[in-house]
Design a protein around this motif. Structure first.
Motif, PDB file in Angstrom:
ATOM      1  N   ALA A  70      15.084 -32.466   7.182  1.00  0.00           N
ATOM      2  CA  ALA A  70      16.448 -32.048   7.515  1.00  0.00           C
ATOM      3  C   ALA A  70      16.609 -30.536   7.396  1.00  0.00           C
ATOM      4  N   GLU A  71      15.892 -29.919   6.443  1.00  0.00           N
ATOM      5  CA  GLU A  71      15.970 -28.471   6.259  1.00  0.00           C
ATOM      6  C   GLU A  71      14.599 -27.858   6.519  1.00  0.00           C
ATOM      7  N   ASP A  72      14.620 -26.675   7.071  1.00  0.00           N
ATOM      8  CA  ASP A  72      13.367 -25.976   7.350  1.00  0.00           C
ATOM      9  C   ASP A  72      12.691 -25.575   6.046  1.00  0.00           C
ATOM     10  N   VAL A  73      11.375 -25.810   5.988  1.00  0.00           N
ATOM     11  CA  VAL A  73      10.604 -25.416   4.816  1.00  0.00           C
ATOM     12  C   VAL A  73      10.311 -23.921   4.912  1.00  0.00           C
ATOM     13  N   ARG A  74      10.706 -23.186   3.880  1.00  0.00           N
ATOM     14  CA  ARG A  74      10.511 -21.737   3.901  1.00  0.00           C
ATOM     15  C   ARG A  74       9.034 -21.388   3.712  1.00  0.00           C
ATOM     16  N   GLN A  75       8.554 -20.541   4.587  1.00  0.00           N
ATOM     17  CA  GLN A  75       7.191 -20.067   4.494  1.00  0.00           C
ATOM     18  C   GLN A  75       7.159 -18.793   3.643  1.00  0.00           C
ATOM     19  N   PRO A  76       6.169 -18.654   2.779  1.00  0.00           N
ATOM     20  CA  PRO A  76       6.107 -17.427   1.968  1.00  0.00           C
ATOM     21  C   PRO A  76       5.924 -16.198   2.846  1.00  0.00           C
ATOM     22  N   LYS A  77       6.666 -15.163   2.515  1.00  0.00           N
ATOM     23  CA  LYS A  77       6.608 -13.937   3.301  1.00  0.00           C
ATOM     24  C   LYS A  77       5.356 -13.148   2.948  1.00  0.00           C
ATOM     25  N   LYS A  78       4.603 -12.763   3.958  1.00  0.00           N
ATOM     26  CA  LYS A  78       3.385 -12.007   3.740  1.00  0.00           C
ATOM     27  C   LYS A  78       3.735 -10.553   3.439  1.00  0.00           C
ATOM     28  N   SER A  79       3.181 -10.073   2.356  1.00  0.00           N
ATOM     29  CA  SER A  79       3.445  -8.688   1.963  1.00  0.00           C
ATOM     30  C   SER A  79       2.539  -7.748   2.744  1.00  0.00           C
ATOM     31  N   ARG A  80       3.134  -6.707   3.307  1.00  0.00           N
ATOM     32  CA  ARG A  80       2.353  -5.713   4.043  1.00  0.00           C
ATOM     33  C   ARG A  80       2.082  -4.482   3.193  1.00  0.00           C
ATOM     34  N   LYS A  81       2.425  -4.568   1.910  1.00  0.00           N
ATOM     35  CA  LYS A  81       2.205  -3.423   1.030  1.00  0.00           C
ATOM     36  C   LYS A  81       0.772  -3.426   0.517  1.00  0.00           C
ATOM     37  N   SER A  82       0.174  -2.289   0.495  1.00  0.00           N
ATOM     38  CA  SER A  82      -1.169  -2.144  -0.056  1.00  0.00           C
ATOM     39  C   SER A  82      -1.091  -1.249  -1.284  1.00  0.00           C
ATOM     40  N   PRO A  83      -1.765  -1.644  -2.367  1.00  0.00           N
ATOM     41  CA  PRO A  83      -1.685  -0.831  -3.590  1.00  0.00           C
ATOM     42  C   PRO A  83      -2.263   0.558  -3.373  1.00  0.00           C
ATOM     43  N   LYS A  84      -1.526   1.566  -3.807  1.00  0.00           N
ATOM     44  CA  LYS A  84      -1.962   2.954  -3.676  1.00  0.00           C
ATOM     45  C   LYS A  84      -2.078   3.575  -5.063  1.00  0.00           C
ATOM     46  N   PRO A  85      -2.999   4.508  -5.250  1.00  0.00           N
ATOM     47  CA  PRO A  85      -3.129   5.137  -6.573  1.00  0.00           C
ATOM     48  C   PRO A  85      -1.880   5.912  -6.938  1.00  0.00           C
ATOM     49  N   ALA A  86      -1.597   5.959  -8.245  1.00  0.00           N
ATOM     50  CA  ALA A  86      -0.402   6.646  -8.715  1.00  0.00           C
ATOM     51  C   ALA A  86      -0.499   8.132  -8.408  1.00  0.00           C
ATOM     52  N   LYS A  87       0.650   8.721  -8.106  1.00  0.00           N
ATOM     53  CA  LYS A  87       0.701  10.154  -7.808  1.00  0.00           C
ATOM     54  C   LYS A  87       0.580  10.931  -9.107  1.00  0.00           C
ATOM     55  N   LEU A  88      -0.247  11.973  -9.083  1.00  0.00           N
ATOM     56  CA  LEU A  88      -0.496  12.759 -10.293  1.00  0.00           C
ATOM     57  C   LEU A  88       0.720  13.616 -10.629  1.00  0.00           C
ATOM     58  N   ARG A  89       1.083  13.625 -11.915  1.00  0.00           N
ATOM     59  CA  ARG A  89       2.220  14.427 -12.351  1.00  0.00           C
ATOM     60  C   ARG A  89       1.924  15.904 -12.129  1.00  0.00           C
ATOM     61  N   PRO A  90       2.921  16.692 -11.747  1.00  0.00           N
ATOM     62  CA  PRO A  90       2.656  18.121 -11.480  1.00  0.00           C
ATOM     63  C   PRO A  90       2.248  18.905 -12.716  1.00  0.00           C
ATOM     64  N   THR A  91       2.567  18.381 -13.921  1.00  0.00           N
ATOM     65  CA  THR A  91       2.195  19.085 -15.153  1.00  0.00           C
ATOM     66  C   THR A  91       0.747  18.866 -15.537  1.00  0.00           C
ATOM     67  N   ILE A  92       0.045  17.958 -14.830  1.00  0.00           N
ATOM     68  CA  ILE A  92      -1.356  17.662 -15.159  1.00  0.00           C
ATOM     69  C   ILE A  92      -2.250  18.259 -14.088  1.00  0.00           C
ATOM     70  N   VAL A  93      -3.009  19.259 -14.464  1.00  0.00           N
ATOM     71  CA  VAL A  93      -3.983  19.896 -13.572  1.00  0.00           C
ATOM     72  C   VAL A  93      -5.314  19.941 -14.307  1.00  0.00           C
ATOM     73  N   PRO A  94      -6.442  20.105 -13.587  1.00  0.00           N
ATOM     74  CA  PRO A  94      -7.742  20.176 -14.278  1.00  0.00           C
ATOM     75  C   PRO A  94      -7.755  21.263 -15.350  1.00  0.00           C
ATOM     76  N   GLY A  95      -8.131  20.874 -16.562  1.00  0.00           N
ATOM     77  CA  GLY A  95      -8.151  21.793 -17.694  1.00  0.00           C
ATOM     78  C   GLY A  95      -6.977  21.629 -18.625  1.00  0.00           C
ATOM     79  N   THR A  96      -5.964  20.821 -18.249  1.00  0.00           N
ATOM     80  CA  THR A  96      -4.797  20.609 -19.111  1.00  0.00           C
ATOM     81  C   THR A  96      -5.189  19.804 -20.343  1.00  0.00           C
ATOM     82  N   VAL A  97      -4.685  20.225 -21.491  1.00  0.00           N
ATOM     83  CA  VAL A  97      -4.917  19.475 -22.733  1.00  0.00           C
ATOM     84  C   VAL A  97      -3.873  18.372 -22.833  1.00  0.00           C
ATOM     85  N   LEU A  98      -4.327  17.135 -22.964  1.00  0.00           N
ATOM     86  CA  LEU A  98      -3.447  15.973 -23.026  1.00  0.00           C
ATOM     87  C   LEU A  98      -3.499  15.371 -24.424  1.00  0.00           C
ATOM     88  N   ILE A  99      -2.413  14.714 -24.812  1.00  0.00           N
ATOM     89  CA  ILE A  99      -2.358  13.977 -26.071  1.00  0.00           C
ATOM     90  C   ILE A  99      -2.346  12.489 -25.730  1.00  0.00           C
TER      91      ILE A  99
END
Length: 237
Positions: A70-99
């Protein structure tokens, strides 16, 4: 079912996953080779009687259902998103001392080298100064300070990537071997000489840059901590 003593009516001592792991059925799964399924044609030819029925007719192999939902069976929606690497914070550059704020070396100060393809940060202590080896950390668990080490034109070898830190596949021992080895400490594997050489090569360039700045080696060796009444959001690092 594994024995799971009830702490209260309906509440067992072990969770469902813990009880399943205690059963150990995953160690000896039965595998059977099933024959490949034969493809059945969508239509088959059937002989039909009568002078005006052309003798044969194509009939569908599987009949269509007589009733529909009587009711249409809902089909799962396919995700078109692809995981991307996190964007580097502007305060972190090569040589920065991190804690580092989490993990085995939390509270240690390390030098940032580069961002890997996975988005994780490649850092080093250096190991000779504060005991932190080459390792990957998530930038969500670090504090970027204003202190920087001038690495110059130093570039990390391209072979030091995410696959470089992958753990080697270990062979699963039999249940009999596990029974006789119970209570005995596992033999410690020797650290690979190739990785030790890579650590020394990277630290050689970093330590040379650290020694150019006064008291920077002592700063990297000291651990970070907060005293009573100190709040990190009110500090300037």
């Amino acid at each position: 079912m594994a024995r799971s003593r009830q702490l209260a009516p309906g509440v067992g001592r072990f969770s469902r996953s813990q009880a399943a792991s205690r059963r150990g059925l995953y160690k000896g799964l039965k595998k059977s080779d099933k024959p490949a399924p034969t493809e059945t044609p969508a239509f088959k030819e059937v002989t039909v009687g009568g002078d005006k029925n052309s003798g044969t007719r194509l009939v569908p192999t599987s009949k269509a259902p007589r009733f529909y939902p009587a009711e249409d069976v809902r089909q799962p929606k396919k995700s078109r998103k692809s995981p991307k690497p996190a964007k580097l914070r502007p305060t972190i550059v090569p040589g920065t001392v991190l804690i580092l704020l989490a993990g085995r070396f939390r509270g240690k100060r390390v030098v940032f080298l580069k961002q890997l393809d996975s988005g994780l940060l490649l850092v080093t202590g250096p190991y000779k100064i504060n005991g932190v080896p080459l390792r990957r950390v998530n930038q969500a668990y670090v504090i970027a300070t204003s202190t920087k080490v001038d690495l110059g034109e130093f570039k990390v070898d391209a072979k030091i990537n995410d696959t470089y830190f992958a753990k080697p596949a270990t062979k699963s021992s039999s249940a009999e071997a596990e029974f006789f080895e119970e209570g005995k400490p596992k033999a410690k594997e020797a650290f690979p000489e190739a990785k030790s050489a890579d650590q020394k090569e990277v630290d050689k360039a970093v330590i040379a840059a650290v020694q150019k700045q006064e008291n920077l080696a002592k700063y990297l060796k000291a651990t970070f901590g907060l005293s009573k009444g100190q709040f990190p959001h009110q500090m300037v690092f």
